[in-house]
Design a protein around this motif. Structure first.
Motif, PDB file in Angstrom:
ATOM      1  N   LEU A   1      45.308  34.674  43.094  1.00 60.19           N
ATOM      2  CA  LEU A   1      43.980  34.879  42.506  1.00 60.19           C
ATOM      3  C   LEU A   1      43.007  33.816  43.015  1.00 60.19           C
ATOM      4  N   ILE A   2      43.471  32.562  43.109  1.00 60.28           N
ATOM      5  CA  ILE A   2      42.619  31.487  43.611  1.00 60.28           C
ATOM      6  C   ILE A   2      42.212  31.762  45.057  1.00 60.28           C
ATOM      7  N   LYS A   3      43.166  32.194  45.880  1.00 55.03           N
ATOM      8  CA  LYS A   3      42.875  32.466  47.290  1.00 55.03           C
ATOM      9  C   LYS A   3      41.866  33.598  47.451  1.00 55.03           C
ATOM     10  N   LYS A   4      41.848  34.513  46.477  1.00 56.36           N
ATOM     11  CA  LYS A   4      40.892  35.619  46.536  1.00 56.36           C
ATOM     12  C   LYS A   4      39.523  35.211  46.001  1.00 56.36           C
ATOM     13  N   GLY A   5      39.405  33.956  45.561  1.00 50.19           N
ATOM     14  CA  GLY A   5      38.113  33.449  45.128  1.00 50.19           C
ATOM     15  C   GLY A   5      37.924  33.336  43.630  1.00 50.19           C
ATOM     16  N   ALA A   6      38.973  33.553  42.850  1.00 49.44           N
ATOM     17  CA  ALA A   6      38.846  33.487  41.394  1.00 49.44           C
ATOM     18  C   ALA A   6      38.846  32.049  40.907  1.00 49.44           C
ATOM     19  N   ASP A   7      38.089  31.806  39.838  1.00 49.18           N
ATOM     20  CA  ASP A   7      38.085  30.522  39.144  1.00 49.18           C
ATOM     21  C   ASP A   7      38.883  30.714  37.855  1.00 49.18           C
ATOM     22  N   LEU A   8      40.051  30.102  37.782  1.00 48.93           N
ATOM     23  CA  LEU A   8      40.929  30.332  36.639  1.00 48.93           C
ATOM     24  C   LEU A   8      40.331  29.859  35.320  1.00 48.93           C
ATOM     25  N   ALA A   9      39.335  28.984  35.389  1.00 50.01           N
ATOM     26  CA  ALA A   9      38.684  28.519  34.161  1.00 50.01           C
ATOM     27  C   ALA A   9      37.610  29.493  33.681  1.00 50.01           C
ATOM     28  N   ASP A  10      37.328  30.510  34.508  1.00 55.35           N
ATOM     29  CA  ASP A  10      36.269  31.482  34.185  1.00 55.35           C
ATOM     30  C   ASP A  10      36.857  32.892  34.165  1.00 55.35           C
ATOM     31  N   PRO A  11      37.169  33.434  32.990  1.00 59.29           N
ATOM     32  CA  PRO A  11      37.747  34.781  32.900  1.00 59.29           C
ATOM     33  C   PRO A  11      36.913  35.858  33.589  1.00 59.29           C
ATOM     34  N   ASP A  12      35.572  35.713  33.563  1.00 59.56           N
ATOM     35  CA  ASP A  12      34.722  36.713  34.212  1.00 59.56           C
ATOM     36  C   ASP A  12      34.967  36.739  35.714  1.00 59.56           C
ATOM     37  N   SER A  13      35.224  35.555  36.292  1.00 57.76           N
ATOM     38  CA  SER A  13      35.526  35.472  37.721  1.00 57.76           C
ATOM     39  C   SER A  13      36.813  36.206  38.049  1.00 57.76           C
ATOM     40  N   VAL A  14      37.811  36.042  37.193  1.00 58.96           N
ATOM     41  CA  VAL A  14      39.093  36.720  37.401  1.00 58.96           C
ATOM     42  C   VAL A  14      38.931  38.235  37.254  1.00 58.96           C
ATOM     43  N   GLU A  15      38.178  38.655  36.257  1.00 61.27           N
ATOM     44  CA  GLU A  15      37.955  40.090  36.043  1.00 61.27           C
ATOM     45  C   GLU A  15      37.231  40.719  37.228  1.00 61.27           C
ATOM     46  N   THR A  16      36.342  39.969  37.865  1.00 58.97           N
ATOM     47  CA  THR A  16      35.642  40.472  39.048  1.00 58.97           C
ATOM     48  C   THR A  16      36.628  40.749  40.178  1.00 58.97           C
ATOM     49  N   ILE A  17      37.569  39.822  40.373  1.00 56.90           N
ATOM     50  CA  ILE A  17      38.589  40.013  41.408  1.00 56.90           C
ATOM     51  C   ILE A  17      39.447  41.241  41.080  1.00 56.90           C
ATOM     52  N   LEU A  18      39.848  41.373  39.831  1.00 59.20           N
ATOM     53  CA  LEU A  18      40.690  42.498  39.424  1.00 59.20           C
ATOM     54  C   LEU A  18      39.967  43.828  39.598  1.00 59.20           C
ATOM     55  N   ALA A  19      38.649  43.812  39.443  1.00 58.89           N
ATOM     56  CA  ALA A  19      37.874  45.051  39.526  1.00 58.89           C
ATOM     57  C   ALA A  19      37.491  45.429  40.945  1.00 58.89           C
ATOM     58  N   THR A  20      37.371  44.445  41.830  1.00 58.78           N
ATOM     59  CA  THR A  20      36.843  44.725  43.169  1.00 58.78           C
ATOM     60  C   THR A  20      37.893  44.713  44.275  1.00 58.78           C
ATOM     61  N   GLU A  21      38.987  44.003  44.085  1.00 61.16           N
ATOM     62  CA  GLU A  21      40.016  43.932  45.126  1.00 61.16           C
ATOM     63  C   GLU A  21      40.856  45.215  45.138  1.00 61.16           C
ATOM     64  N   PRO A  22      41.285  45.670  46.322  1.00 62.68           N
ATOM     65  CA  PRO A  22      42.137  46.866  46.418  1.00 62.68           C
ATOM     66  C   PRO A  22      43.588  46.548  46.046  1.00 62.68           C
ATOM     67  N   LEU A  23      43.866  46.487  44.767  1.00 65.86           N
ATOM     68  CA  LEU A  23      45.191  46.114  44.278  1.00 65.86           C
ATOM     69  C   LEU A  23      45.940  47.332  43.774  1.00 65.86           C
ATOM     70  N   THR A  24      47.254  47.343  43.970  1.00 61.57           N
ATOM     71  CA  THR A  24      48.064  48.400  43.379  1.00 61.57           C
ATOM     72  C   THR A  24      48.168  48.162  41.879  1.00 61.57           C
ATOM     73  N   ALA A  25      48.533  49.204  41.148  1.00 60.57           N
ATOM     74  CA  ALA A  25      48.659  49.075  39.695  1.00 60.57           C
ATOM     75  C   ALA A  25      49.717  48.034  39.330  1.00 60.57           C
ATOM     76  N   ALA A  26      50.804  47.987  40.104  1.00 65.14           N
ATOM     77  CA  ALA A  26      51.878  47.025  39.826  1.00 65.14           C
ATOM     78  C   ALA A  26      51.396  45.595  40.035  1.00 65.14           C
TER      79      ALA A  26
END
Length: 367
Positions: free
Chosen positions: A109-134
């Protein structure tokens, strides 16, 4: 090693800026640099008085954390938090594999640009990155645990994920893989195949857990809240165990499964190429647990027996194996026993007791 490398770099930088300084003066400058720039790492990695288990937890996380030139202070601080998080999991009895998988997910998550102290930053990565459901499910679960450890308010996002059915290899494929591995790795795989134990449970086996006379192995360090249990194994498994040198003191295998895993993956991948069978790449340590449970249910059709074998506290966790077997027929062969010795032989041959009739005991066995 980290401090020595950075200290050498500090000497080079100071020499280029202040060629007039002697070695003593430069040492003082480097000490100042060490104190200022490495304080977080020193506090986390070196200045804490922790038990050996703490060091193991941090090593697991550190294996996934590598300092990269150009990292921002925020990224470095986040990686320090991951080390603390790994120790938090270790204190709460989480399995080595769980610690490794979660710290790996957080680092990605950090390598993809997420800030672990900011949940909104993590949610952005989860919403925009092409990730499989697993993968997304793993990220969400890891970050949910991380936020809980540091009291960060976050409502986990919902992920629609239907787990795949476990891969069940042929017994011949498992035996080929065991034969191709080195002595200790082969024995480890044989134990997993015969007991259905998790890899972490097998790594913690002690020599005192083996009963060679009765051909049993006791799982006394269960993971994931499972029950302790004693499992009957083959004479072949006992012989392979007895042939191992006592390299790890009271433990049979290295309690850290990383070395076994690396050796296993290398052999497995080579075998897949050599035999031109890509199915080998789908075999993992946990596959042996699925294989054992499936074969036991096929043999006995007794879900409670499988539950006890695996150490599950909830029958719901065991029921998945009832869907992996297609019984060819419901036909049975029958047999009768008039003496205790005859009954024992039938049971050892796989027959199950049905009832008493006309002073004999009736048994049956699926054809």
């Amino acid at each position: 090693m980290l401090l020595n490398n950075k200290k050498a770099l500090g000497f080079q930088q100071i020499r280029s800026l202040r060629p007039d300084l002697n070695a003593s003066d430069m040492s003082q400058h480097v000490s100042i640099i060490d104190t200022q720039s490495l304080k977080g790492e020193v506090d986390i990695l070196y200045n804490r008085r922790v038990r050996d288990s703490a060091k193991e937890a941090k090593n697991l996380a550190a294996a996934e954390i590598k300092t990269v030139a150009g990292e921002s202070p925020t990224q470095q601080d986040a990686k320090g938090k991951i080390l603390e998080y790994a120790w938090h999991l270790k204190k709460r009895g989480q399995a080595e594999s769980t610690i490794r998988n979660r710290t790996k997910a957080l680092n990605r998550l950090i390598k993809k640009g997420a800030d672990l102290a900011d949940p909104d930053s993590v949610e952005t990565i989860l919403a925009t990155e092409p990730l499989t459901a697993a993968t997304k499910t793993m990220y969400v679960e890891s970050y949910r645990s991380f936020t809980g450890a540091f009291n960060i308010k976050w409502i986990p996002v919902k992920v629609r994920y239907e787990p795949k059915q476990p891969f069940i290899p042929l017994e011949s494929e498992i035996d080929q893989l065991i034969a191709a591995c080195g002595k200790r790795t082969a024995t480890f795989l044989q134990v997993l195949k015969d007991t259905g134990a998790r890899a972490g449970e097998a790594c913690r086996l002690k020599w005192t857990d083996i009963n060679a006379e009765n051909c049993t192995i006791s799982i006394n360090n269960p993971e994931k809240g499972s029950r302790s249990r004693t499992v009957k194994v083959s004479a072949k498994t006992i012989a392979m165990l007895n042939a191992l040198p006592k390299k790890y003191g009271e433990h049979i295998f290295n309690p850290c499964q990383c070395s076994l895993q690396n050796s296993f993956h290398g052999t497995r991948n080579k075998l897949a190429v050599t035999l031109q069978n890509p199915r080998f790449r789908q075999i993992h340590f946990h596959t042996m647990r699925h294989f054992k449970a499936t074969m036991e249910y096929k043999r006995t059709r007794d879900i409670l027996h499988v539950q006890r074998l695996l150490g599950h506290r909830s029958l719901q966790n065991t029921e998945i194996y009832t869907h992996l077997i297609e019984f060819e027929s419901d036909e049975y062969g029958s047999a009768a026993a008039e003496t205790v010795e005859e009954a024992k032989k039938l049971i050892e041959s796989g027959f199950e007791y049905v009832c008493d009739m006309q002073d004999v005991k009736l048994f049956r066995k699926r054809k």
